[in-house]
Write a protein that holds these residues in place. Structure first.
Motif, mmCIF file in Angstrom:
data_model
loop_
_atom_site.group_PDB
_atom_site.id
_atom_site.type_symbol
_atom_site.label_atom_id
_atom_site.label_comp_id
_atom_site.label_asym_id
_atom_site.label_seq_id
_atom_site.Cartn_x
_atom_site.Cartn_y
_atom_site.Cartn_z
ATOM 1 N N PHE A 141 0.821 -1.210 0.000
ATOM 2 C CA PHE A 141 0.000 0.000 0.000
ATOM 3 C C PHE A 141 0.856 1.261 0.000
ATOM 4 O O PHE A 141 0.624 2.158 -0.815
ATOM 5 C CB PHE A 141 -1.017 -0.039 1.149
ATOM 6 C CG PHE A 141 -2.165 -0.947 0.798
ATOM 7 C CD1 PHE A 141 -3.267 -0.458 0.126
ATOM 8 C CD2 PHE A 141 -2.101 -2.307 1.066
ATOM 9 C CE1 PHE A 141 -4.301 -1.293 -0.266
ATOM 10 C CE2 PHE A 141 -3.140 -3.159 0.682
ATOM 11 C CZ PHE A 141 -4.243 -2.652 0.019
ATOM 12 N N MET A 154 -12.154 2.603 -4.593
ATOM 13 C CA MET A 154 -12.779 1.761 -3.561
ATOM 14 C C MET A 154 -14.166 2.313 -3.202
ATOM 15 O O MET A 154 -15.120 1.586 -3.023
ATOM 16 C CB MET A 154 -11.909 1.712 -2.286
ATOM 17 C CG MET A 154 -10.537 1.093 -2.483
ATOM 18 S SD MET A 154 -10.616 -0.571 -3.183
ATOM 19 C CE MET A 154 -9.956 -0.321 -4.797
ATOM 20 N N CYS A 181 -11.383 1.896 4.514
ATOM 21 C CA CYS A 181 -11.048 2.938 3.520
ATOM 22 C C CYS A 181 -11.854 4.229 3.730
ATOM 23 O O CYS A 181 -11.720 4.864 4.765
ATOM 24 C CB CYS A 181 -11.216 2.358 2.125
ATOM 25 S SG CYS A 181 -10.215 3.198 0.888
ATOM 26 N N MET A 195 -18.789 1.720 2.978
ATOM 27 C CA MET A 195 -19.544 0.542 3.430
ATOM 28 C C MET A 195 -20.104 0.786 4.835
ATOM 29 O O MET A 195 -21.232 0.394 5.141
ATOM 30 C CB MET A 195 -18.599 -0.666 3.436
ATOM 31 C CG MET A 195 -19.273 -1.994 3.471
ATOM 32 S SD MET A 195 -20.057 -2.351 1.895
ATOM 33 C CE MET A 195 -18.684 -3.085 1.003
ATOM 34 N N LEU A 244 -5.272 2.499 7.637
ATOM 35 C CA LEU A 244 -3.945 3.092 7.822
ATOM 36 C C LEU A 244 -4.074 4.606 8.060
ATOM 37 O O LEU A 244 -4.972 5.245 7.502
ATOM 38 C CB LEU A 244 -3.084 2.828 6.584
ATOM 39 C CG LEU A 244 -2.761 1.346 6.335
ATOM 40 C CD1 LEU A 244 -2.176 1.153 4.926
ATOM 41 C CD2 LEU A 244 -1.795 0.804 7.394
ATOM 42 N N ASP A 254 -2.680 -0.084 12.072
ATOM 43 C CA ASP A 254 -2.229 -1.141 11.167
ATOM 44 C C ASP A 254 -2.810 -2.449 11.687
ATOM 45 O O ASP A 254 -2.516 -2.852 12.815
ATOM 46 C CB ASP A 254 -0.692 -1.162 11.190
ATOM 47 C CG ASP A 254 -0.120 -2.228 10.271
ATOM 48 O OD1 ASP A 254 -0.756 -3.293 10.100
ATOM 49 O OD2 ASP A 254 0.973 -1.994 9.727
ATOM 50 N N PHE A 255 -3.661 -3.098 10.877
ATOM 51 C CA PHE A 255 -4.351 -4.279 11.416
ATOM 52 C C PHE A 255 -3.437 -5.475 11.619
ATOM 53 O O PHE A 255 -3.817 -6.442 12.266
ATOM 54 C CB PHE A 255 -5.626 -4.633 10.642
ATOM 55 C CG PHE A 255 -5.558 -4.739 9.128
ATOM 56 C CD1 PHE A 255 -4.537 -5.416 8.486
ATOM 57 C CD2 PHE A 255 -6.576 -4.185 8.349
ATOM 58 C CE1 PHE A 255 -4.502 -5.528 7.098
ATOM 59 C CE2 PHE A 255 -6.555 -4.297 6.951
ATOM 60 C CZ PHE A 255 -5.503 -4.968 6.334
ATOM 61 N N PHE A 256 -2.232 -5.447 11.088
ATOM 62 C CA PHE A 256 -1.291 -6.534 11.376
ATOM 63 C C PHE A 256 -0.531 -6.294 12.678
ATOM 64 O O PHE A 256 -0.045 -7.214 13.302
ATOM 65 C CB PHE A 256 -0.288 -6.702 10.231
ATOM 66 C CG PHE A 256 -0.909 -7.255 8.970
ATOM 67 C CD1 PHE A 256 -1.549 -8.492 8.982
ATOM 68 C CD2 PHE A 256 -0.853 -6.546 7.777
ATOM 69 C CE1 PHE A 256 -2.132 -9.008 7.822
ATOM 70 C CE2 PHE A 256 -1.421 -7.054 6.614
ATOM 71 C CZ PHE A 256 -2.064 -8.292 6.639
ATOM 72 N N HIS A 301 -8.420 -10.654 0.065
ATOM 73 C CA HIS A 301 -7.941 -10.985 -1.293
ATOM 74 C C HIS A 301 -6.622 -10.300 -1.652
ATOM 75 O O HIS A 301 -6.018 -10.623 -2.660
ATOM 76 C CB HIS A 301 -9.028 -10.714 -2.351
ATOM 77 C CG HIS A 301 -9.261 -9.268 -2.680
ATOM 78 N ND1 HIS A 301 -10.097 -8.871 -3.708
ATOM 79 C CD2 HIS A 301 -8.783 -8.118 -2.132
ATOM 80 C CE1 HIS A 301 -10.110 -7.551 -3.775
ATOM 81 N NE2 HIS A 301 -9.334 -7.075 -2.832
ATOM 82 N N ASP A 302 -6.186 -9.350 -0.807
ATOM 83 C CA ASP A 302 -4.911 -8.666 -1.070
ATOM 84 C C ASP A 302 -3.711 -9.470 -0.580
ATOM 85 O O ASP A 302 -2.567 -9.127 -0.890
ATOM 86 C CB ASP A 302 -4.860 -7.317 -0.320
ATOM 87 C CG ASP A 302 -5.826 -6.291 -0.901
ATOM 88 O OD1 ASP A 302 -6.199 -6.420 -2.077
ATOM 89 O OD2 ASP A 302 -6.199 -5.358 -0.157
#
Ligand code: SAM
Length: 353
Positions: free
Chosen positions: A152, A170, A199, A203, A221, A246-248, A265-266
């Protein structure tokens, strides 16, 4: 036999021309042909050419191609002086163009179109390399080697203009798919949701609209959250909020329902396991995860082509409903249900055991 032969030939010819049709759509959108014909319906070719500051020959070819593809309608004569004098054909937007190709339509796909034209199109010219190497082709297009850590930052968000273009893309897909996603399952028992990688919040706003008792936190992010304000729909209420992270790496906000829309899917299976494990840890029994993805089903071309697009662009791929079911079960989710929306994306709901 002759009919079969003709149908097969027609199909091959259509497939060979697919790339030309895409480029007609992208170019007419980029030149704002559909916006022009929204404000001034019934123009002759010369008037369109003049307004676009383009050649008459090229404009006429493009307009006729748009008519043949169902994007424009050709009518005999119009109200403008030129068309009356010369009894020329005039052009108007088709219903499809009014709905999806005018920039002020709530279902406008212009943002996504621009992304496809500028980013996906150049990548697809390296499809053969992607197939041989099994990896994204950013190095060939922009000279950047992409790993799981810089996708990203170095591609989509390298410059603010690129980031906004990606966000617009998006936003436009979520705008079209959002209502179908929000209502694919009855989510009214959930009070709080967290849209991971949400994003622009498109949604989230759609979910808040569909469920008056639901508050949604969009987690993305920092550089995305910083620019999300400009996408807020008019009259949006305060049940949608944004958290940067950061979701990780970071702790996930608390919620009864976690949404992962076109996020898994990324990523590689390894990263998907890491993220699902974090989501599972954050869930209490009875809370749930909503996975929103284009599901491969072995028949439809859209998901299969979308999977190639993920190969060209990211570290991931599209997966089947049963692959997602298996992944979710491995992380303590049961009662996995799948809804096909026949929109851009399908929806998988899974409840934490
Ligand atoms: N969910 C949105 C939708 O369906 O339109 C956007 C999907 S987009 C393909 C992936 C999103 O994941 C982007 O908004 C991106 O910024 C976000 N993202 C990527 N890596 C992230 C990370 N490490 N932490 C949080 N968000 C991340």
């Amino acid at each position: 036999v002759d009919n079969v032969h003709t149908d097969d030939l027609k199909r091959v010819m259509e497939l060979m021309d697919g790339f030309k049709a895409s480029k007609v759509l992208f170019t007419a959108s980029k030149l704002r042909v559909f916006d022009l014909l929204e404000t001034r319906p019934g123009l002759v070719g010369a008037e369109v050419a003049q307004a676009l500051e383009a050649s008459l020959k090229g404009t006429e070819c493009l307009l006729e191609a748009c008519v043949s593809l169902g994007l424009l309608e050709r009518k005999q004569g119009g109200s403008s002086l030129l068309s009356i004098l010369h009894q020329e054909v005039v052009y108007e937007n088709s219903r499809l163009a009014q709905r999806f190709l005018q920039s002020d339509s709530p279902s406008s796909l212009l943002g996504y179109m621009e992304h496809c034209d500028e980013l996906v199109w150049p990548l697809f010219s390296h499809l053969e390399s992607a197939v041989r190497e099994g990896t994204n082709q950013h190095a060939k297009v922009s000279g950047k080697t992409i790993t799981t850590n810089n996708l990203f930052q170095d591609v989509y968000y390298f410059r603010d203009a690129q980031k906004l273009q990606f966000m617009r893309a998006m936003h436009s897909i979520a705008g079209v798919a959002g209502p179908a996603v929000a209502t694919a399952f009855d989510l009214s028992r959930f009070k709080t949701a967290c849209d991971l990688g949400g994003c622009t919040g498109s949604m989230a706003h759609e979910l808040a609209k569909a469920y008056p008792g639901l508050s949604v936190t969009v987690f993305d992010l920092p550089s995305v959250v910083e620019m999300s304000g400009s996408f807020c729909p008019p009259g949006a209420d305060n049940r949608v909020s944004f958290v940067a992270g950061d979701f990780f790496k970071d702790k996930l906000p608390k919620a009864d329902l976690y949404i992962l829309a076109r996020v898994l899917h990324d990523w590689t299976d390894e990263k998907v396991h890491a993220l699902l494990s974090k989501v599972s840890d954050a869930c209490t029994p009875g809370s749930a995860v909503l996975v929103v993805e284009t599901l491969l089903d072995g028949t439809r071309s859209y998901p299969a082509l979308q999977s190639l697009s993920m190969l060209m662009q990211t570290m991931g791929k599209e997966r089947t409903g049963s692959q997602y079911t298996q992944l979710l079960r491995q992380h303590g989710f049961g009662d996995v249900r799948i809804a096909h929306t026949w929109n851009f994306v399908d929806v998988v709901l899974a409840i934490k055991n």
